[in-house]
Design a protein around this motif. Structure first.
Motif, PDB file in Angstrom:
ATOM      1  N   GLY A 191     -19.060 -78.618  37.183  1.00  0.00           N
ATOM      2  CA  GLY A 191     -18.353 -78.487  35.901  1.00  0.00           C
ATOM      3  C   GLY A 191     -19.294 -78.516  34.709  1.00  0.00           C
ATOM      4  N   LEU A 192     -18.696 -78.421  33.527  1.00  0.00           N
ATOM      5  CA  LEU A 192     -19.508 -78.423  32.306  1.00  0.00           C
ATOM      6  C   LEU A 192     -18.912 -79.384  31.275  1.00  0.00           C
ATOM      7  N   ALA A 193     -19.759 -80.254  30.766  1.00  0.00           N
ATOM      8  CA  ALA A 193     -19.342 -81.135  29.666  1.00  0.00           C
ATOM      9  C   ALA A 193     -20.106 -80.731  28.416  1.00  0.00           C
ATOM     10  N   VAL A 194     -19.417 -80.697  27.290  1.00  0.00           N
ATOM     11  CA  VAL A 194     -20.106 -80.475  26.021  1.00  0.00           C
ATOM     12  C   VAL A 194     -20.142 -81.816  25.281  1.00  0.00           C
ATOM     13  N   LEU A 195     -21.323 -82.243  24.892  1.00  0.00           N
ATOM     14  CA  LEU A 195     -21.470 -83.490  24.142  1.00  0.00           C
ATOM     15  C   LEU A 195     -21.833 -83.166  22.702  1.00  0.00           C
ATOM     16  N   ILE A 196     -21.011 -83.652  21.779  1.00  0.00           N
ATOM     17  CA  ILE A 196     -21.284 -83.403  20.357  1.00  0.00           C
ATOM     18  C   ILE A 196     -21.921 -84.657  19.773  1.00  0.00           C
ATOM     19  N   VAL A 197     -23.166 -84.537  19.383  1.00  0.00           N
ATOM     20  CA  VAL A 197     -23.903 -85.706  18.879  1.00  0.00           C
ATOM     21  C   VAL A 197     -24.374 -85.452  17.442  1.00  0.00           C
ATOM     22  N   PRO A 198     -23.950 -86.273  16.524  1.00  0.00           N
ATOM     23  CA  PRO A 198     -24.425 -86.072  15.155  1.00  0.00           C
ATOM     24  C   PRO A 198     -25.888 -86.498  15.052  1.00  0.00           C
ATOM     25  N   ILE A 199     -26.691 -85.672  14.473  1.00  0.00           N
ATOM     26  CA  ILE A 199     -28.077 -86.083  14.205  1.00  0.00           C
ATOM     27  C   ILE A 199     -28.117 -86.363  12.702  1.00  0.00           C
ATOM     28  N   ASP A 200     -27.887 -87.634  12.368  1.00  0.00           N
ATOM     29  CA  ASP A 200     -27.858 -88.003  10.952  1.00  0.00           C
ATOM     30  C   ASP A 200     -28.837 -89.143  10.716  1.00  0.00           C
ATOM     31  N   LEU A 201     -28.678 -89.789   9.584  1.00  0.00           N
ATOM     32  CA  LEU A 201     -29.589 -90.884   9.227  1.00  0.00           C
ATOM     33  C   LEU A 201     -29.585 -92.008  10.255  1.00  0.00           C
ATOM     34  N   GLN A 202     -28.438 -92.183  10.911  1.00  0.00           N
ATOM     35  CA  GLN A 202     -28.348 -93.304  11.861  1.00  0.00           C
ATOM     36  C   GLN A 202     -28.945 -92.970  13.222  1.00  0.00           C
TER      37      GLN A 202
END
Ligand SMILES: Nc1nc2c(ncn2[C@@H]2O[C@H](COP(=O)(O)OP(=O)(O)OP(=O)(O)O)[C@@H](O)[C@H]2O)c(=O)[nH]1
Ligand SMILES: [Mg+2]
Length: 415
Positions: A191-202
């Motif tokens: 299967g396929l999982a999409v991971l949405i990760v914010p690349i921000d200051l934190q």
């Protein structure tokens, strides 16, 4: 991140009276002078942590504590710290000496018993005195596993390590060897999982945070593929896929954007919700999330985060969740924030606890926090669930977890 994080290590708490040889035992087993030892009772004051690879058990961390009979001026403070170690221990090693069993040893057995933590007793200083059979049988009855050792006997170090490993393997909690799934069981093989990760200051410099890394690893262990993308590139990345993904997971802060950009037929959730299931009690946390709907200005809420980090502008626990809560309620509300190991003793005054995902805590620590709240009669939910309620997408992100969704819907009905 070359060594396993503490939260994934088996936590072994070393307890016993002062001077019984706890720190010497830690030094012997780890083969390092990790802890200061001395003939003076009360040598260890702060909890000393030492990590080790104890194969085939795996990565462990030993927690050396102050003696339980510490009656010095600072004793009360130390005892409080020592007691907190029970909440962090997966296994307790109780050190004692031949023919010396008192209320302190009984206290260790009782504290461990209350929390269902297995105990291994080590009768130390065998070079000075050998315990008799009756004494050993008495301990065995109370502790289950017992062995005799001398922490100064370096020649026999390997022998002691072997015995300790065997007893740990016999008594180790199952969920250390078979931890609950993080994401793998939500994906079909291939299967396929999409991971949405914010690349921000934190976001930490040059790497991903632990929940993201663990999700990637768990999907790979399940023979699935993973696509990692920032929230802004997500919609475009989705359009490029020939088939829709099997699951989309996002950081809670971008849950609204994720649900808006994800077709209804595609399952989606947040890292924080995955962690509520992995480390704690997702069904209980989902039920508790419904409490948000009846919060009013007179209520007090505790926001608890497991790590003590320097809060930056727009911090999730200190700024964003409080702001969203106040907007949702349409007025002010009392909010306390606790961080690190300082989980408040008195929880009764809170109407709701909103805990972080607990990625830096062991499952036992997280469950022990949930249990303390339960004893105080206070519901506990987590960041991801709370944010999803506040943003009106809770039903969508709970849909991959039918039991949790049902618990939420039932709790909502009774409000
Ligand atoms: N003969 C003998 N002495 C030991 C043994 N284990 C520890 N000791 C000695 O006992 C004293 C106390 O040892 P520690 O390891 O500091 O004891 P502890 O339980 O950590 O003590 P606190 O930190 O004060 O609670 C030291 O002088 C050690 O050298 C042992 O197996 N045999
Ligand atoms: Mg010590």
């Amino acid at each position: 991140m070359n060594s396993p994080p503490k939260s994934l290590r088996l936590h072994i708490g070393i307890f016993g009276r002062t001077n019984v040889g706890k720190s010497s035992f830690l030094n012997l087993i780890t083969g390092q002078d990790a802890a200061i030892t001395s003939p003076m009772p009360g040598t260890t004051t702060d909890v000393v942590e030492k990590t080790m690879e104890l194969l085939p058990v795996g990565p462990v961390v030993f927690l050396d504590t102050a003696g339980l009979d510490d009656s010095s001026l600072l004793g009360a403070v130390r005892l409080k710290k020592t007691h907190k170690v029970f909440d962090r221990s997966d296994i307790v090693v109780l050190l004692t000496e031949a023919q010396n069993w008192s209320s302190y040893e009984e206290q260790v057995i009782a504290e461990a018993g209350k929390r269902l933590i297995p105990v291994i007793a080590a009768v130390n200083k065998s070079d000075l005195r050998i315990p008799d059979r009756e004494f050993l049988n008495m301990i065995k009855e109370k502790a289950g596993g017992v062995f005799v050792c001398s922490s100064l006997d370096i020649a026999d170090r390997d022998k002691y390590i072997e015995v300790l490993k065997r007893l740990i393997l016999e008594r180790c909690p199952d969920d250390f060897f078979n931890p609950p799934a993080l994401i793998g069981d939500l994906l079909p093989p291939g299967g396929l999982a999409v991971l949405i990760v914010p690349i921000d200051l934190q976001a930490p410099k040059g790497r991903l945070i632990l929940p993201q890394v663990q999700a990637i690893r768990d999907a790979l262990d399940n023979d699935s593929a993973v696509m990692v993308v920032k929230e802004r590139e997500y919609a475009a990345a989705l359009r490029r896929l020939k088939d829709p993904p099997d699951l989309v997971v996002c950081d809670s802060q971008v849950v609204l954007k994720m649900t808006a950009d994800t077709p209804e037929s595609v399952k989606c959730t947040t890292f924080s919700i995955l962690f509520a299931r992995y480390k704690g009690d997702l069904v209980g946390a989902a039920r508790a999330a419904a409490v948000i709907q009846k919060l009013g200005p007179a209520d007090k809420v505790l926001i608890a985060e497991a790590c003590s980090h320097h809060a930056i502008e727009d911090d999730i626990g200190r700024v964003k969740i409080p702001r969203w809560l106040r907007q949702y309620i349409g007025g002010d509300i009392q909010i306390d924030v606790s961080s690190g190991k300082d989980y408040p003793e008195n929880l009764k005054e809170y109407k709701l606890i909103i805990h972080c995902g607990g990625c830096m805590l062991t499952r036992r620590e997280m469950l022990s926090r949930v249990e303390k709240a339960r004893e105080a009669g206070v519901p506990v939910t987590n960041y991801g669930l709370a944010i999803s309620v506040l943003q009106g997408v809770i039903k969508r992100v709970l849909s991959p977890f039918p039991a949790a969704l049902e618990a939420y819907l039932n709790a909502e009905k009774s409000i």
